[in-house]
Design a protein around this motif. Structure first.
Motif, PDB file in Angstrom:
ATOM      1  N   LEU A  28       0.840  -1.214   0.000  1.00 55.42           N
ATOM      2  CA  LEU A  28       0.000   0.000   0.000  1.00 55.42           C
ATOM      3  C   LEU A  28       0.869   1.255   0.000  1.00 55.42           C
ATOM      4  O   LEU A  28       0.565   2.244  -0.679  1.00 55.42           O
ATOM      5  N   LEU A  38       3.946   1.567  -1.205  1.00 52.73           N
ATOM      6  CA  LEU A  38       4.550   1.746  -2.531  1.00 52.73           C
ATOM      7  C   LEU A  38       3.499   2.220  -3.529  1.00 52.73           C
ATOM      8  O   LEU A  38       3.741   3.115  -4.340  1.00 52.73           O
ATOM      9  N   ALA A  68       0.882   3.959  -2.989  1.00 54.80           N
ATOM     10  CA  ALA A  68       0.454   5.341  -2.718  1.00 54.80           C
ATOM     11  C   ALA A  68       1.277   6.352  -3.506  1.00 54.80           C
ATOM     12  O   ALA A  68       0.752   7.378  -3.954  1.00 54.80           O
ATOM     13  N   THR A  69       2.575   6.067  -3.713  1.00 58.06           N
ATOM     14  CA  THR A  69       3.426   7.042  -4.409  1.00 58.06           C
ATOM     15  C   THR A  69       2.888   7.362  -5.801  1.00 58.06           C
ATOM     16  O   THR A  69       3.023   8.468  -6.285  1.00 58.06           O
ATOM     17  N   HIS A  70       2.287   6.352  -6.453  1.00 57.42           N
ATOM     18  CA  HIS A  70       1.832   6.526  -7.828  1.00 57.42           C
ATOM     19  C   HIS A  70       0.300   6.617  -7.926  1.00 57.42           C
ATOM     20  O   HIS A  70      -0.246   6.615  -9.018  1.00 57.42           O
ATOM     21  N   GLY A  71      -0.383   6.649  -6.803  1.00 57.76           N
ATOM     22  CA  GLY A  71      -1.836   6.650  -6.841  1.00 57.76           C
ATOM     23  C   GLY A  71      -2.410   5.360  -7.415  1.00 57.76           C
ATOM     24  O   GLY A  71      -3.463   5.353  -8.037  1.00 57.76           O
ATOM     25  N   ILE A  72      -1.698   4.254  -7.212  1.00 60.56           N
ATOM     26  CA  ILE A  72      -2.196   2.946  -7.662  1.00 60.56           C
ATOM     27  C   ILE A  72      -3.274   2.491  -6.670  1.00 60.56           C
ATOM     28  O   ILE A  72      -3.055   2.520  -5.463  1.00 60.56           O
ATOM     29  N   PRO A  73      -4.457   2.100  -7.182  1.00 61.50           N
ATOM     30  CA  PRO A  73      -5.577   1.817  -6.270  1.00 61.50           C
ATOM     31  C   PRO A  73      -5.374   0.552  -5.431  1.00 61.50           C
ATOM     32  O   PRO A  73      -4.620  -0.349  -5.796  1.00 61.50           O
ATOM     33  N   SER A 130      -7.297  -1.847  -5.064  1.00 61.09           N
ATOM     34  CA  SER A 130      -7.727  -3.079  -5.741  1.00 61.09           C
ATOM     35  C   SER A 130      -6.537  -3.754  -6.428  1.00 61.09           C
ATOM     36  O   SER A 130      -6.466  -4.981  -6.486  1.00 61.09           O
ATOM     37  N   ARG A 131      -5.592  -2.967  -6.937  1.00 63.32           N
ATOM     38  CA  ARG A 131      -4.414  -3.540  -7.594  1.00 63.32           C
ATOM     39  C   ARG A 131      -3.500  -4.203  -6.562  1.00 63.32           C
ATOM     40  O   ARG A 131      -2.873  -5.226  -6.849  1.00 63.32           O
ATOM     41  N   GLU A 178      -4.896  -7.437  -5.954  1.00 62.65           N
ATOM     42  CA  GLU A 178      -4.658  -8.284  -7.122  1.00 62.65           C
ATOM     43  C   GLU A 178      -3.279  -8.942  -7.095  1.00 62.65           C
ATOM     44  O   GLU A 178      -3.155 -10.148  -7.300  1.00 62.65           O
ATOM     45  N   LEU A 210       3.302  -4.528  -9.175  1.00 62.34           N
ATOM     46  CA  LEU A 210       2.301  -3.560  -8.710  1.00 62.34           C
ATOM     47  C   LEU A 210       1.835  -2.599  -9.805  1.00 62.34           C
ATOM     48  O   LEU A 210       0.644  -2.415 -10.014  1.00 62.34           O
ATOM     49  N   GLY A 211       2.789  -2.001 -10.506  1.00 62.19           N
ATOM     50  CA  GLY A 211       2.440  -0.982 -11.499  1.00 62.19           C
ATOM     51  C   GLY A 211       2.191  -1.549 -12.891  1.00 62.19           C
ATOM     52  O   GLY A 211       2.145  -0.795 -13.846  1.00 62.19           O
TER      53      GLY A 211
END
Lengths: 291, 304
Positions: free
Chosen positions: B95, B97, B99-104, B106-107, B110, B143-144
């Motif tokens: 979470l 990591l 947060a830095t990119h605004g990755i939700p 849900s990912r 996943e 993650l990304g």
């Protein structure tokens, strides 16, 4: 065990506009701070000390003398705030430890490599750490100080002291007393970034707060050296005391040693300079060194 | 696509990576192979900007890592399983990591599911086995949903099941068109996973070719096993053709001339052969041949 035949692609397209932002780095440091137990231990110590000690002191203080008008208000403010801010001298140590751990904890565990690959600008992550820890320490300290003031105020009020939350000086004192540990925490992040080792950084900061002032006091007293007192006035611990210790007019009496006498706001600026200098030093090294 | 040009990293007098130039292409698994201490990890750290090259440069699709707008979207990296704070839970780590990119969120869930960490996601990493730590590192890399994956020794510490999982994952990621760059000091691992191999020895690129080509180059120097009741006369005939025959208890090991020629020599001189076996060079042999001079720390001996 999951079969890898399923796709590794995200099911939602929400990732499409995901990118690195300053706000994201701040949020990340916020999440990191709150997901470690050491944070809650340190904050717990700060709140318990800051809210609890004033109550004990106020219970121990004797009944108020009857003083007329302004003198009564000054006397009430002085005793009430002195009881309230006293624990800051202890809670600042927990703030310093937490400030160091925020960054040295990452160097010690290797987490720093994850941090710096997610935010490769490096300085963004360092600044975000300083901002987040500064803000968290400030808010936690302020809330705890208000609780401590409410408890000690209730006890002292019953003992006949003039307790006036409408007095502007009360809030200036409480805000300064919360600001000092916050600035020390930011300073500690800078020192942590320079030293990169938990034990070393914590020892350095606590040494500066606890040992160096004593040494300067000894030098000043034994050698009759005023310069030692003058230097001592600019150490973080003295600046902190100057920032938040309640001052009332004692009719020309002065307890200061040496020739330096700082106003609370200039002490706050000097403390800010300590924090900025440490952070700048840390930033320069973090940018230049390999992670 | 990863492009390194004259990449060099010196630590004081020691050169960890020495003028390495190579390209890692998308859609295939590229193995990064070399003995321990050859400079693989240093190279990978330079790719993601953790170490600054002493000279040379490395880019990802033409851009330096530090200049990427969304590093985690472009590159997923597993440097080692210890790039995690052990006091944080696996989910907390991901979470933070994300947060830095605004990755939700849900990912995050996943990749936790994808790497089989569902049952332990809420536990602190402190209690994780090496294998679970490795899975968490891979989860962070995915993650990304990055176009490029850099995995440093991903099978280290994994049980056989985990090894197969990583192998399949790497092949799967490449089949999705991603660039997959995978390091190992184990040749056998590369043989199973990689399409293309870059071999690093003492900081230098000593081979950069498809797996088949590397094996073929090794077979050129392959040996032939020969058993014959007339070993002495056969050895003399081989020596006459500039071959080398080494006798041992079970027969001869011949190098320098192919099996066909040995058979012809035996027929010419009327010698009986009991065995004539070309020993094909394996990838393992190729690797050993390539790196024998480049290994920094020989077992039980002085540094080469």
């Amino acid at each position: 065990m999951t079969a890898t035949t399923e796709t590794t692609r995200p099911t939602a397209s929400a990732l499409a506009d995901a990118h690195l932002t300053a706000g994201g780095i701040l949020r990340s440091e916020w999440v990191k701070l709150l997901t470690l137990r050491s944070t809650w231990w340190c904050l717990g110590v700060i709140v318990a000390l800051t809210a609890g000690i004033p109550l004990l002191i106020s219970l121990a203080i004797g009944d108020a003398q009857a003083l007329p008008g302004d003198a009564g208000a000054d006397f009430g403010y002085y005793n009430w705030m002195n009881a309230t801010v006293l624990p800051v001298g202890f809670s600042v140590l927990a703030a310093a430890v937490l400030g160091c751990l925020v960054i040295t904890g990452e160097y010690g565990t290797g987490m720093i490599r994850s941090t710096m690959t997610a935010a490769p600008g490096r300085l963004g992550a360092l600044l975000a750490k300083a901002l987040v820890i500064g803000a968290v320490i400030f808010v936690a300290s302020f809330v705890a100080l208000v609780i401590g003031a409410a408890l000690s105020g209730a006890v002292l009020g019953a003992k006949g002291y003039t307790i006036d939350p409408g007095d502007g000086r009360v809030w200036v004192t409480l805000l300064s007393a919360a600001g000092y540990p916050a600035l020390v925490a930011v300073f500690s992040v800078g020192v942590g970034a320079i030293i990169r080792n938990s034990a070393g950084a914590i020892a350095s900061v606590l040494g500066l707060l606890l040992v160096v002032p004593t040494i300067l006091q000894l030098v000043g007293a034994l050698l009759k050296a005023d310069w030692a007192f003058d230097v001592g006035a600019f150490l973080p611990s003295s600046l902190g005391t100057t920032m938040y210790t309640p001052v009332i007019d004692l009719g020309g009496m002065s307890f200061s040693q040496g020739s330096v006498e700082l106003a609370p706001w200039s002490a706050a600026l000097a403390m800010l300079a300590w924090a900025v200098a440490a952070l700048a030093g840390g930033a320069a090294l973090v940018k230049r060194r390999d992670v | 696509m990863i492009e390194a040009t004259h990449l060099t990293k010196r630590y004081g007098a020691k050169t960890a990576v020495d003028d390495a130039s190579f390209t890692v292409r998308p859609g295939i698994v590229t193995g990064f192979l070399g003995p321990n201490g050859a400079g693989k990890s240093t190279t990978m750290r330079m790719i993601v900007g953790l170490d600054r090259p002493s000279s040379g440069a490395v880019t990802l699709n033409g851009t330096r890592y530090a200049e990427l707008k969304a590093p985690l979207r472009e590159v997923g990296v597993l440097l080692d399983a210890k790039a995690v704070h052990p006091g944080r839970s696996a989910r907390g780590h991901l979470l933070a990591l994300a947060a830095t990119h605004g990755i939700p969120r849900s990912r995050v869930d996943e990749v936790i599911h994808l790497t089989g960490l569902d049952a332990v996601a809420g536990k602190r990493v402190k209690g994780f086995s090496l294998g679970m730590g490795q899975r968490l590192g891979i989860a962070a890399a995915l993650l990304g949903d990055p176009a490029t994956l850099i995995l440093d020794e991903p099978v280290n510490g994994l049980d056989p099941e985990g090894v197969i999982w990583v192998r399949k994952l790497a092949r799967h990621l490449a089949s999705e068109g991603r660039t997959v760059f995978l390091s190992s000091h184990l040749m056998s691992e590369m043989a199973q996973t990689a399409d293309h191999i870059i071999v690093l020895g003492r900081g230098r690129v000593i081979a950069d070719a498809p797996v088949a080509e590397i094996v073929a180059s090794a077979t050129g120097q392959s040996a032939v096993r020969v058993r014959s009741p007339h070993a002495d006369r056969l050895a003399a005939a081989i020596a006459g053709e500039n071959g080398t025959a080494t006798a041992d208890a079970s027969g001869l090991t011949v190098t320098g001339i192919p099996a066909e020629r040995i058979g012809e020599l035996a027929a010419r001189d009327g010698l009986v052969l009991h065995e004539l076996t070309p020993v094909a060079g394996s990838l393992e042999d190729a690797y050993l041949a390539l790196t024998q001079d480049e290994v920094e720390y020989h077992a039980g001996g002085e540094a080469a």
